[in-house]
Design an enzyme around this catalytic site. Structure first.
Site, PDB file in Angstrom:
ATOM      1  N   LEU A 151       4.879 -10.294   1.351  1.00 25.20           N
ATOM      2  CA  LEU A 151       3.634 -10.739   1.964  1.00 25.20           C
ATOM      3  C   LEU A 151       2.380 -10.148   1.334  1.00 25.20           C
ATOM      4  CD1 LEU A 151       4.749 -10.523   5.709  1.00 25.20           C
ATOM      5  CD2 LEU A 151       4.792 -12.518   4.192  1.00 25.20           C
ATOM      6  N   SER A 152       2.549  -9.138   0.474  1.00 22.63           N
ATOM      7  CA  SER A 152       1.362  -8.528  -0.146  1.00 22.63           C
ATOM      8  C   SER A 152       1.634  -8.260  -1.620  1.00 22.63           C
ATOM      9  CB  SER A 152       0.992  -7.224   0.564  1.00 22.63           C
ATOM     10  OG  SER A 152       1.851  -6.178   0.140  1.00 22.63           O
ATOM     11  N   GLY A 153       0.594  -7.876  -2.328  1.00 22.76           N
ATOM     12  CA  GLY A 153       0.706  -7.616  -3.754  1.00 22.76           C
ATOM     13  C   GLY A 153       0.903  -6.153  -4.108  1.00 22.76           C
ATOM     14  N   THR A 191       3.620 -11.592  -4.769  1.00 25.75           N
ATOM     15  CA  THR A 191       3.388 -12.087  -3.420  1.00 25.75           C
ATOM     16  C   THR A 191       3.993 -13.488  -3.316  1.00 25.75           C
ATOM     17  OG1 THR A 191       1.317 -10.865  -3.331  1.00 25.75           O
ATOM     18  CG2 THR A 191       1.612 -12.604  -1.698  1.00 25.75           C
TER      19      THR A 191
END
Length: 172
Positions: free
Chosen positions: A41-43, A51
């Site tokens: 869900l994130s980098g 992501t």
């Protein structure tokens, strides 16, 4: 649309449906053959994985070493970061972690009880977006409605084809 593309789309839809439905039925996280499937869900771990990717986490209660990528519970969220240091105190093991793309280490220490498992180097880019959407109410409806409509359309095509074949035979 080519047969190969249709096959890939069909396999992807069936896979997503099985993963999402199995997790809904069991009430837990999607698990396949002892591996938990997670959407990124994130980098924070780029470029290791992007992501929107789907990653596999091996569920085990092993001890981990510096450099391992682990998934753990923190503040009711799941986080996947790399271990930068292993600490032992009073017989308890804990880990310092850091996202590869983050400037500094995480502010917290992860206890061994909070670790879910270890990243297995299995990544499927972009499929995590679809899985995240499939876990919504609209996504679940699409996973049930679209295959149903495709089955109905396929059955109607077969019926129409059979009726035309019978009409041609009767006309002769």
């Amino acid at each position: 649309m080519s047969l190969l593309l249709k096959s890939v789309v069909l396999i992807a839809v069936v896979f997503l449906a099985l993963v999402v439905l199995s997790s809904r039925i069991s009430g837990g996280e999607p698990t396949i053959l002892g591996y938990q499937i997670k959407s990124v869900l994130s980098g924070s771990m780029e470029p290791t994985f992007q992501t929107g990717s789907l990653i596999a986490i091996e569920l085990d209660n092993a001890t981990y070493k510096k450099g391992d990528i682990i998934t753990f519970h923190m503040d009711e969220k799941l986080i996947t970061h790399r271990i930068t240091d292993v600490k032992q105190a009073n017989g308890q093991v804990s880990y310092k972690t850091k996202g590869d793309n983050n400037d500094g280490p995480d502010l917290w220490t992860v206890s061994s009880q909070d670790v879910v498992g270890k990243y297995t180097n299995v990544t499927i880019p972009y499929v995590g977006y679809a899985m995240t959407y499939a876990n919504t109410k609209a996504g679940m409806a699409l996973l049930l409605i679209v295959p149903g409509l495709l089955l109905i359309i396929s059955a109607l095509r077969v019926i129409v084809g059979a009726v035309k074949e019978v009409e041609v035979k009767n006309a002769v």
